[in-house]
Design an enzyme around this catalytic site. Structure first.
Site, short mmCIF file in Angstrom:
data_model
loop_
_atom_site.label_atom_id
_atom_site.label_comp_id
_atom_site.label_asym_id
_atom_site.label_seq_id
_atom_site.Cartn_x
_atom_site.Cartn_y
_atom_site.Cartn_z
N ASP A 47 0.83 -1.21 0.00
CA ASP A 47 0.00 0.00 0.00
C ASP A 47 0.87 1.26 0.00
O ASP A 47 0.70 2.15 -0.83
CB ASP A 47 -0.82 0.05 1.30
CG ASP A 47 -2.26 -0.37 1.10
OD1 ASP A 47 -2.86 0.04 0.10
OD2 ASP A 47 -2.78 -1.10 1.96
N THR A 128 -7.53 -4.87 0.36
CA THR A 128 -6.33 -5.33 1.10
C THR A 128 -6.54 -6.73 1.69
O THR A 128 -5.59 -7.50 1.76
CB THR A 128 -5.97 -4.34 2.24
OG1 THR A 128 -7.14 -3.96 2.91
CG2 THR A 128 -5.29 -3.12 1.69
#
Ligand code: AMP
Ligand code: MG
Length: 328
Positions: A47, A128
């Site tokens: 990320d 995620t």
């Protein structure tokens, strides 16, 4: 392609494809390295690395364009941040001559700018939880001008059969007024146009659902599904990859009710913009649960819209009508 967009399109495709390589490198090398964000959704090295990477590339190529992105360096500065930074650095050094720790935090925070007349929005890793599980996730980048999405690019490294002809994931793009297309990641294939399905009956239709039950309201989704009388079982899938599948005509609709625990939650623009344009430019329809178009003039979230309904267009009105019996 319209001329003014040519370099923006090339930029978006290039950085998203490279971001997918970063993401898969992280997944292979350190799948277990996860830390918790304040809102308890898992945040990974990927990320941060991807946001830093794309923010820096954007600063080089379009220095006047703001970036509105999901992550901030705050989590990095907290306990464990030094370890994460150590992991991020080798992912960025192949792309930039010199990378210092302070640069990384500053690049990430370049993604904390505000929407303006022209800006980019990025979700470095959408889904995620899918990313960590080894399922679907997407790198999502969009360019907005005058509150309209002009370019949307999704990189989906795990998307392939039976939804797409690819064994290496897909890179998808939509350009306003010009259509949607995809090609295999890591290939030099030409882009193949995408088109939504033509099913107009829920007997034939396939619904895509979030894999994570907590992201939406299971009760409301079930009530709505019962009203529509689907005959085929829904497909569970993480992230904006769902929008790419609808755009490519391999599923027909998806719905997002606000979750039971967060009924007032409004969708973030980086979670919608690229995927929405992909579906619209493939001939589909995207609205909120009231049938209203997304209003991108309300800031970082779609404050004036509730929930999401994405269909091939033919099923949209039925799908909206069926919401009548669901207690929104
Ligand atoms: P999904 O499309 O459901 O697979 O999940 C990806 C999206 O879920 C991301 O765009 C997140 O912004 C969103 N998300 C994460 N946590 C929540 C939550 N608690 N409620 C609703 N959405 C969430
Ligand atoms: Mg997201």
């Amino acid at each position: 392609m319209m001329d003014w967009k040519r370099s923006e399109i090339a930029f978006a495709l290039e950085v998203v494809e490279q971001a997918c390589v970063i993401a898969e490198t992280v997944r292979r090398e350190m799948a277990s390295s996860v830390m918790e964000k304040k809102d308890l959704s898992p945040v990974t090295v990927a990320d941060f690395a991807i946001q830093a990477f794309i923010a820096k590339k954007l600063a080089e190529q379009f220095p006047d364009d703001p970036l509105v992105a999901e992550e901030s360096s705050e989590a990095l500065r907290e306990k464990g941040g030094a370890e994460i930074l150590k992991r991020i650095k080798p992912l960025l050094t192949p792309h930039f001559p010199k990378v210092f720790d302070e640069d990384i935090a500053a690049w990430i925070d370049r993604g904390q700018q505000s929407p303006s007349r022209r800006f980019w929005t990025l979700d470095p890793i959408d889904g995620t939880k899918g990313f960590i599980r080894g399922d679907q996730y997407a790198v999502a980048l969009a360019l907005l001008v005058n509150h309209e999405v002009e370019i949307g690019v999704l990189g989906c490294p795990h998307l392939g059969q039976p939804f797409f002809e690819s064994s290496t994931g897909v890179l998808t793009i939509a350009v306003k007024g010009k259509g949607s297309a995809y090609r295999a990641l890591k290939s030099h294939d030409t882009f193949v146009p995408m088109r939504v399905s033509s099913f107009a009956s829920t007997e034939e239709a396939v619904l895509l659902r979030s894999y994570e039950a907590s992201h939406t309201s299971s009760t409301k989704t079930s009530e709505w599904m019962n009203a529509l009388k689907f005959t085929k079982p829904p497909v569970l899938m993480d992230s904006l990859a769902k929008y790419a599948v609808v755009a490519n005509g391999k599923a027909d609709l998806l719905v997002r009710f606000p979750s039971r625990t967060q009924p007032l939650r409004r969708e973030c623009i980086w979670d919608q913009a690229a995927g929405a344009l992909l579906v619209e430019e493939a001939g589909g329809k995207v609205t909120d649960l009231d049938g209203k178009a997304f209003d991108y003039s309300a800031g970082c979230r779609l404050e004036r819209n509730r929930g999401v309904l994405v269909t091939n267009g033919h099923l949209h009105q039925q799908a909206l009508n069926a919401l009548g019996g669901v207690s929104l």
